[in-house]
Design a protein around this motif. Structure first.
Motif, PDB file in Angstrom:
ATOM      1  N   PRO A  74     -31.278  13.705  25.028  1.00  0.00           N
ATOM      2  CA  PRO A  74     -31.081  15.096  25.461  1.00  0.00           C
ATOM      3  C   PRO A  74     -29.609  15.473  25.638  1.00  0.00           C
ATOM      4  CG  PRO A  74     -32.852  14.079  26.706  1.00  0.00           C
ATOM      5  CD  PRO A  74     -32.182  12.981  25.948  1.00  0.00           C
ATOM      6  N   LEU A  75     -28.819  14.571  26.221  1.00  0.00           N
ATOM      7  CA  LEU A  75     -27.404  14.878  26.424  1.00  0.00           C
ATOM      8  C   LEU A  75     -26.675  14.966  25.096  1.00  0.00           C
ATOM      9  CD1 LEU A  75     -24.984  15.321  28.255  1.00  0.00           C
ATOM     10  CD2 LEU A  75     -24.745  12.837  28.474  1.00  0.00           C
ATOM     11  N   THR A 339     -21.136  34.815  25.914  1.00  0.00           N
ATOM     12  CA  THR A 339     -22.191  34.347  26.806  1.00  0.00           C
ATOM     13  C   THR A 339     -22.995  33.230  26.159  1.00  0.00           C
ATOM     14  OG1 THR A 339     -22.332  36.575  27.765  1.00  0.00           O
ATOM     15  CG2 THR A 339     -24.172  35.079  28.178  1.00  0.00           C
ATOM     16  N   VAL A 340     -23.160  33.300  24.850  1.00  0.00           N
ATOM     17  CA  VAL A 340     -23.890  32.248  24.139  1.00  0.00           C
ATOM     18  C   VAL A 340     -23.166  30.911  24.301  1.00  0.00           C
ATOM     19  CG1 VAL A 340     -24.721  31.454  21.889  1.00  0.00           C
ATOM     20  CG2 VAL A 340     -24.865  33.879  22.499  1.00  0.00           C
ATOM     21  N   GLY A 341     -21.858  30.918  24.145  1.00  0.00           N
ATOM     22  CA  GLY A 341     -21.084  29.691  24.318  1.00  0.00           C
ATOM     23  C   GLY A 341     -21.186  29.152  25.732  1.00  0.00           C
ATOM     24  N   LEU A 342     -21.136  30.058  26.723  1.00  0.00           N
ATOM     25  CA  LEU A 342     -21.273  29.621  28.109  1.00  0.00           C
ATOM     26  C   LEU A 342     -22.632  28.991  28.364  1.00  0.00           C
ATOM     27  CD1 LEU A 342     -19.604  32.360  30.350  1.00  0.00           C
ATOM     28  CD2 LEU A 342     -18.860  30.005  29.988  1.00  0.00           C
ATOM     29  N   LEU A 343     -23.682  29.547  27.749  1.00  0.00           N
ATOM     30  CA  LEU A 343     -25.023  28.977  27.915  1.00  0.00           C
ATOM     31  C   LEU A 343     -25.099  27.583  27.300  1.00  0.00           C
ATOM     32  CD1 LEU A 343     -27.284  32.096  27.258  1.00  0.00           C
ATOM     33  CD2 LEU A 343     -26.847  30.947  29.448  1.00  0.00           C
ATOM     34  N   PHE A 344     -24.477  27.398  26.145  1.00  0.00           N
ATOM     35  CA  PHE A 344     -24.446  26.062  25.538  1.00  0.00           C
ATOM     36  C   PHE A 344     -23.697  25.075  26.436  1.00  0.00           C
ATOM     37  CE2 PHE A 344     -25.565  27.951  21.348  1.00  0.00           C
ATOM     38  CZ  PHE A 344     -26.483  26.991  20.937  1.00  0.00           C
ATOM     39  N   PHE A 345     -22.559  25.519  26.991  1.00  0.00           N
ATOM     40  CA  PHE A 345     -21.786  24.646  27.860  1.00  0.00           C
ATOM     41  C   PHE A 345     -22.554  24.335  29.147  1.00  0.00           C
ATOM     42  CE2 PHE A 345     -18.102  24.073  30.908  1.00  0.00           C
ATOM     43  CZ  PHE A 345     -17.808  22.789  30.476  1.00  0.00           C
ATOM     44  N   ALA A 346     -23.185  25.365  29.716  1.00  0.00           N
ATOM     45  CA  ALA A 346     -24.004  25.138  30.901  1.00  0.00           C
ATOM     46  C   ALA A 346     -25.151  24.182  30.595  1.00  0.00           C
ATOM     47  CB  ALA A 346     -24.552  26.473  31.425  1.00  0.00           C
ATOM     48  N   GLY A 347     -25.678  24.249  29.374  1.00  0.00           N
ATOM     49  CA  GLY A 347     -26.729  23.326  28.976  1.00  0.00           C
ATOM     50  C   GLY A 347     -26.246  21.885  28.971  1.00  0.00           C
ATOM     51  N   VAL A 348     -25.011  21.668  28.534  1.00  0.00           N
ATOM     52  CA  VAL A 348     -24.443  20.308  28.548  1.00  0.00           C
ATOM     53  C   VAL A 348     -24.347  19.789  29.975  1.00  0.00           C
ATOM     54  CG1 VAL A 348     -22.374  18.946  28.075  1.00  0.00           C
ATOM     55  CG2 VAL A 348     -23.175  20.605  26.390  1.00  0.00           C
ATOM     56  N   ALA A 350     -25.921  20.885  32.696  1.00  0.00           N
ATOM     57  CA  ALA A 350     -27.247  20.752  33.313  1.00  0.00           C
ATOM     58  C   ALA A 350     -27.976  19.517  32.793  1.00  0.00           C
ATOM     59  CB  ALA A 350     -28.068  22.013  33.048  1.00  0.00           C
ATOM     60  N   THR A 351     -27.858  19.245  31.500  1.00  0.00           N
ATOM     61  CA  THR A 351     -28.509  18.065  30.935  1.00  0.00           C
ATOM     62  C   THR A 351     -27.913  16.787  31.512  1.00  0.00           C
ATOM     63  OG1 THR A 351     -28.900  19.282  28.881  1.00  0.00           O
ATOM     64  CG2 THR A 351     -29.141  16.898  28.796  1.00  0.00           C
ATOM     65  N   PHE A 352     -26.594  16.778  31.691  1.00  0.00           N
ATOM     66  CA  PHE A 352     -25.974  15.601  32.303  1.00  0.00           C
ATOM     67  C   PHE A 352     -26.444  15.413  33.738  1.00  0.00           C
ATOM     68  CE2 PHE A 352     -22.471  14.075  35.050  1.00  0.00           C
ATOM     69  CZ  PHE A 352     -22.508  12.743  34.666  1.00  0.00           C
ATOM     70  N   LEU A 353     -26.512  16.510  34.495  1.00  0.00           N
ATOM     71  CA  LEU A 353     -26.971  16.406  35.886  1.00  0.00           C
ATOM     72  C   LEU A 353     -28.407  15.897  35.951  1.00  0.00           C
ATOM     73  CD1 LEU A 353     -25.448  19.659  37.438  1.00  0.00           C
ATOM     74  CD2 LEU A 353     -24.646  17.311  37.708  1.00  0.00           C
ATOM     75  N   LEU A 393     -16.846  10.949  29.352  1.00  0.00           N
ATOM     76  CA  LEU A 393     -17.261  10.349  30.612  1.00  0.00           C
ATOM     77  C   LEU A 393     -18.717  10.670  30.938  1.00  0.00           C
ATOM     78  CD1 LEU A 393     -14.007  11.008  32.650  1.00  0.00           C
ATOM     79  CD2 LEU A 393     -14.956   8.753  32.130  1.00  0.00           C
ATOM     80  N   MET A 394     -19.171  11.860  30.577  1.00  0.00           N
ATOM     81  CA  MET A 394     -20.576  12.181  30.805  1.00  0.00           C
ATOM     82  C   MET A 394     -21.475  11.260  29.991  1.00  0.00           C
ATOM     83  SD  MET A 394     -20.936  16.309  31.347  1.00  0.00           S
ATOM     84  CE  MET A 394     -20.209  16.815  29.793  1.00  0.00           C
ATOM     85  N   VAL A 395     -21.139  11.065  28.717  1.00  0.00           N
ATOM     86  CA  VAL A 395     -21.922  10.154  27.877  1.00  0.00           C
ATOM     87  C   VAL A 395     -21.823   8.728  28.413  1.00  0.00           C
ATOM     88  CG1 VAL A 395     -22.138   9.172  25.565  1.00  0.00           C
ATOM     89  CG2 VAL A 395     -21.692  11.613  25.839  1.00  0.00           C
TER      90      VAL A 395
END
Length: 428
Positions: A74-75, A339-348, A350-353, A393-395
């Motif tokens: 997922p990440l 906003t689309v880019g922000l949603l993709f970044f927020a998805g990254v 959120a998926t890490f969290l 670092l997230m990965v």
């Protein structure tokens, strides 16, 4: 062979975090022409790509063993979506030359972040982290020594930075130095060595005068301690030794005067009472001094508002002459990806969290703390590529989160009771 792989992977990952855009062409002249093929980062990422192919081969030939790294689909999918969208936004960018350069930057982020997750497959997770943090501590320790010598030889009047980099970047590196020291303290003990080194990293960050960098370091250290669930006894020891180290440096070392001046000038006067306005005019309005970032923030926000859905396109901010970059990763993504880019970044994020929560019992506190350090530091310094360590670092934190590793404070296991022979007639 496994030792060579994990050491090589740790070296490549650490060098990727530290090298930035430095290239061998800078050795030839003071203001060299950019040459992508002589930039160290290209060959670092290629080395990571080779190791990722080895990881895929091992993944295909045998199953995972206990304690080995685990892939996080997922990440990785969230990262691929985010970087893929940013590259696609080059199609409507106002300045193709700027956009092409940034596609190259994003491509390196893409390959290295995903490639690390593949290269670490079938590796013992603790040993991967040991190799990475060992090289980080060694390299940033040498930079710290260089910075101290430079500061002392210069009289202590200038903000601390080394090798042509800015104070904000040096503060981030000192944050990694501090977290690396805490990593080895947590897993191996030796508080007398690692805690003073961690305190040294924080002190040198204060000497840079980077307010955003120092706040990010403190948040990263706090995250490290919380995620690592450090016992109260060790927290008290950490506090005591760190306080002694900072007091000793302030009162008895040649750095004390420079440290006091930095705190008074950068952290108190400029933050709590901005006395000089634009052009040097006096002001008693009590504004916070933002080094001109307020203008960049306003420009990026306005550009995003003008193109709210899909953004103005990759590298639109420098392409339109608004500045080199907005000095804020969220504003950079918003003004160029909308906003689309922000949603993709927020998805990254959120998926890490989510992954961190699911794998919380095996997470390494220092690695998660370093990710928080870079994320917060990117709100006031650098561009997307300067925040490259965040994605790596997230990965790294996710794929190395395996339960069962004992910290230095873990009590030794209780001895097993001897097996007694069953008595005749006893029931089982």
């Amino acid at each position: 062979m496994s030792f060579i792989r994990r050491t090589g992977l740790g070296f490549i990952a650490a060098l990727y975090v530290l090298a930035g855009r430095w290239g061998f062409h800078r050795l030839t002249q003071a203001m060299p022409e950019p040459n992508l093929f002589l930039e160290l980062r290209l060959w670092i990422v290629m080395g990571g790509l080779v190791l990722s192919s080895v990881g895929l081969l091992l993944h295909a030939t045998r199953g995972a063993r206990p304690g080995e790294t685990r892939f996080d689909p997922p990440l990785v999918a969230a990262l691929v979506g985010f970087f893929g969208y940013l590259c696609a936004s080059a199609a409507w960018a106002p300045a193709p030359d700027f956009a092409l350069q940034k596609v190259y930057d994003v491509g390196l982020l893409w390959v290295m972040s995903v490639g690390f997750g593949l290269a670490a497959l079938r590796q013992p997770a603790p040993r991967v982290l040991d190799a990475f943090w060992g090289i980080i501590v060694l390299a940033t320790g040498l930079l710290a020594l260089t910075g101290v010598l430079q500061l002392l030889s210069g009289g202590g009047g200038a903000r601390l930075a080394v090798m042509g980099g800015g104070p904000n970047i040096f503060a981030r590196l000192m944050g990694l130095f501090a977290l690396g020291a805490l990593y080895f303290w947590y897993w191996r003990g030796q508080a007398w060595l690692w805690i003073p080194l961690a305190a040294t990293g924080v002190i040198l960050a204060l000497l840079t005068g980077s307010r955003g960098g120092t706040a990010a370091i403190l948040a990263g250290v706090a995250t490290c301690l919380v995620v690592g669930r450090v016992p109260l006894r060790r927290l008290l020891l950490l506090t005591l030794l760190a306080s002694v180290a900072i007091t000793a440096v302030t009162l008895f070392s040649p750095l004390g005067e420079a440290l006091t001046h930095s705190v008074e000038e950068r952290f108190l006067r400029l933050t709590l009472n901005y006395e000089k306005g634009a052009g040097g005019t006096g002001s008693n309005e009590g504004k916070v001094y933002l080094s001109g970032r307020d203008v960049l923030y306003a420009s990026a926000l306005q550009l995003g508002r003008d193109h709210p859905v899909t953004g103005a396109g990759l590298a639109a901010f420098p392409g339109l002459g608004l500045g080199v970059y907005p000095h804020n990763i969220f504003l950079e993504v918003f003004c160029e990806g909308g906003t689309v880019g922000l949603l993709f970044f927020a998805g990254v994020v959120a998926t890490f969290l989510r992954s961190a929560f699911l794998r919380r019992h095996g997470l390494d506190g220092a690695t998660v703390g370093a990710a928080v350090l870079v994320l917060l530091g990117s709100q006031s310094s650098g561009d997307l590529y300067d925040s490259r360590a965040l994605f790596l670092l997230m990965v790294m934190a996710s794929c190395t989160a395996v339960a069962g590793r004992g910290s230095a404070a873990a009590a030794p296991p209780l001895p097993h009771a001897p097996l007694l022979p069953a008595m005749p007639g006893a029931t089982r």
